[in-house]
Design an enzyme around this catalytic site. Structure first.
Site, mmCIF file in Angstrom:
data_model
loop_
_atom_site.group_PDB
_atom_site.id
_atom_site.type_symbol
_atom_site.label_atom_id
_atom_site.label_comp_id
_atom_site.label_asym_id
_atom_site.label_seq_id
_atom_site.Cartn_x
_atom_site.Cartn_y
_atom_site.Cartn_z
ATOM 1 C CD GLU A 176 2.510 6.118 1.846
ATOM 2 O OE1 GLU A 176 2.139 7.072 2.539
ATOM 3 O OE2 GLU A 176 3.687 5.724 1.817
ATOM 4 C CD GLU A 374 0.348 6.266 6.409
ATOM 5 O OE1 GLU A 374 1.399 6.929 6.246
ATOM 6 O OE2 GLU A 374 0.242 5.071 6.089
#
Length: 471
Positions: A176, A374
């Site tokens: 991320e 995720e």
């Protein structure tokens, strides 16, 4: 034979035999041992020292799930809930305490032991190199604003490949990468708590360059695995089909998704974003040589983190001329009436978003090999769902996973190159400034009882999913 046939009849959503089932975690959030065995300080250790009040219940990164000491027990539990793969990160400040210089041999031995323990249990290690945890000596040199730090990261990556590349065949450069940009340089939820768009752009550019340089090193070493990046892709849905709303969603998508997705997969930055930065005078300091590195070193594999959608609309009001320049100069957030919510986290639950991401990757990004790296549901006060048998009855998490997996299955059946599903996370872990406010894991960590582990109902359910390769 009859039992097998009966099982197959019960399984409506069947996944490929080699599908990656598992979970994801990060070093700072689960290792503990924050100042043990030669580990250097990272920005989270430092920030907690300076401002413990910014952390939920005053709990800092030293008080995490203690995977550093309990990894054998934890990996045995991973096996028990059916993992065939597990993504974790290496702590840069544990392995190379100053960020550059000598390797900490105790840290190298720890990661070697973790990798061996996973392989011994037939769980493939997926290793991520950077998960929000800049070593403090490098942050003092400017962090990702500094070109010198980019080179330090490249060298750190090369060391990791040499140390562990014989056993680890799935590597990721960043998790991320947009989040440290947003949190550290735009919206004040990560250290160094800067609000400055120009610096944010430089941080984003250098982060992308560091990823490409690590990939270049990996290939120069002749490593024989795959290397990719993990991106939190958040579909930007317009309020309506009005041209102004559609334009708002395109710009939001360029800022928050395509800023890293396009250069990682296609080797080039989105033209709409470059045009805005050029017009407004915010292009980063860059060189042709570095742009060539980005163009030539794209990813083999893409991890997709998905939690919630982004909904936007055209601006309702003019921006104050003296307000700091921000991406939302071009759009407003929009709350869709009737949306389903995870009230604990304040996030919308929109399962079809995971399908829309995968279809986009198939249609616009060459159907790149990818996996859900995720997806998960944070719940506050989860202890109240502990049954008389001691097991947390998290049926809401089972429903959440099922509802997302149905859409993953749909995308798979339409030819999307999606290879796995990892829940965030394996066991309840420390979550940045939220600390232990919300629980996410398949496995409960009871803080009242010295971090005692127990498998939740969702963990038992997942074990059955893996045994049947579907549900």
């Amino acid at each position: 034979m009859e039992v097998t046939e009966q099982k197959q009849k019960q399984v409506k959503y069947v996944f490929p035999e080699d599908f990656w089932w598992g979970s994801s975690a990060s070093a700072t959030q689960m290792e503990g041992a924050a100042d043990v065995d030669g580990k250097g300080q990272n920005i989270w250790d430092y920030w907690y020292e300076q401002e413990p009040n910014r952390f939920h219940n005053g709990i800092g990164p030293a008080d995490t799930s203690n995977f550093y000491y309990r990894y054998k027990e934890d990996i045995a539990l991973m096996k028990e809930v059916g993992h065939n793969s597990f993504r974790f990160s290496i702590s840069w400040s544990r392995l190379i305490p100053e960020g550059t210089g000598d390797v900490n041999e105790k840290a190298a031995a720890f990661y070697q032991d973790v990798i061996d323990e996973l392989l011994d249990k037939d769980i493939e290690p997926f290793v991520n190199l950077f998960h929000f945890d800049m070593p403090m000596p490098l942050q003092e040199k400017g962090g990702w604003e500094s070109r010198e730090v980019v080179d330090a990261y490249r060298d750190y990556a090369a060391i990791c490949f040499r140390l562990f590349g014989d056993k680890v065949k799935k590597w990721f450069t960043h998790n991320e990468p947009i989040v440290p940009v947003e949190g550290g340089y735009l919206y004040d939820f990560h250290y160094p708590n800067v609000v400055d768009f120009r610096r944010a752009v430089q941080v984003a550019y250098h982060t992308q360059l560091s990823s490409a340089l690590a990939i270049q090193k990996y290939r120069e070493q002749g490593q024989d695995g795959e290397i990719g990046i993990i991106l939190n892709l958040t579909p930007s849905y317009p309020r309506s089909s009005n041209p102004a709303d559609l334009e708002a969603s395109r710009i939001a998508d360029a800022f928050f998704n395509r800023s890293f997705l396009d250069p990682s997969v296609k080797g080039e930055f989105p033209q709409e974003l470059v045009a805005i930065l050029r017009e407004k005078g915010y292009l980063p300091v860059h060189s042709k040589a570095d742009l060539d590195v980005i163009r030539e070193n794209t990813v083999d594999l893409l991890g997709v983190n998905y939690y919630q959608p982004r909904r936007v609309k055209a601006k309702e009001y003019a921006v104050h001329p003296d307000a700091p320049f921000m991406p939302d100069r071009f759009f407003d957030s929009y709350e869709m009436p009737g949306r389903k919510m995870n009230v604990h986290r304040g996030w919308e639950i929109y399962e079809k978003g995971i399908y829309d991401i995968l279809v986009n990757l198939r249609e616009n990004y060459g159907n790149i090999p990818c996996f859900i790296s995720e997806n998960g549901m944070g719940v506050e006060g989860e202890e109240k769902f502990r049954g008389e048998d001691g097991i947390i009855q998290d049926d809401y998490r089972i429903d959440f996973i099922k509802d997302h997996l149905r859409w993953v299955h749909q995308a798979l059946s339409e030819g999307t190159n999606v290879k796995g599903y990892h829940l965030w996370t394996f066991m309840d872990n420390w979550s940045w400034t939220n600390a232990y406010k919300n629980r996410y894991g398949f496995v409960s960590v009871n803080l009242e009882k010295d971090g005692e582990r127990s498998i939740k109902k969702s963990g038992e359910w997942m074990k059955q999913v893996v045994l049947q390769n579907g549900f």
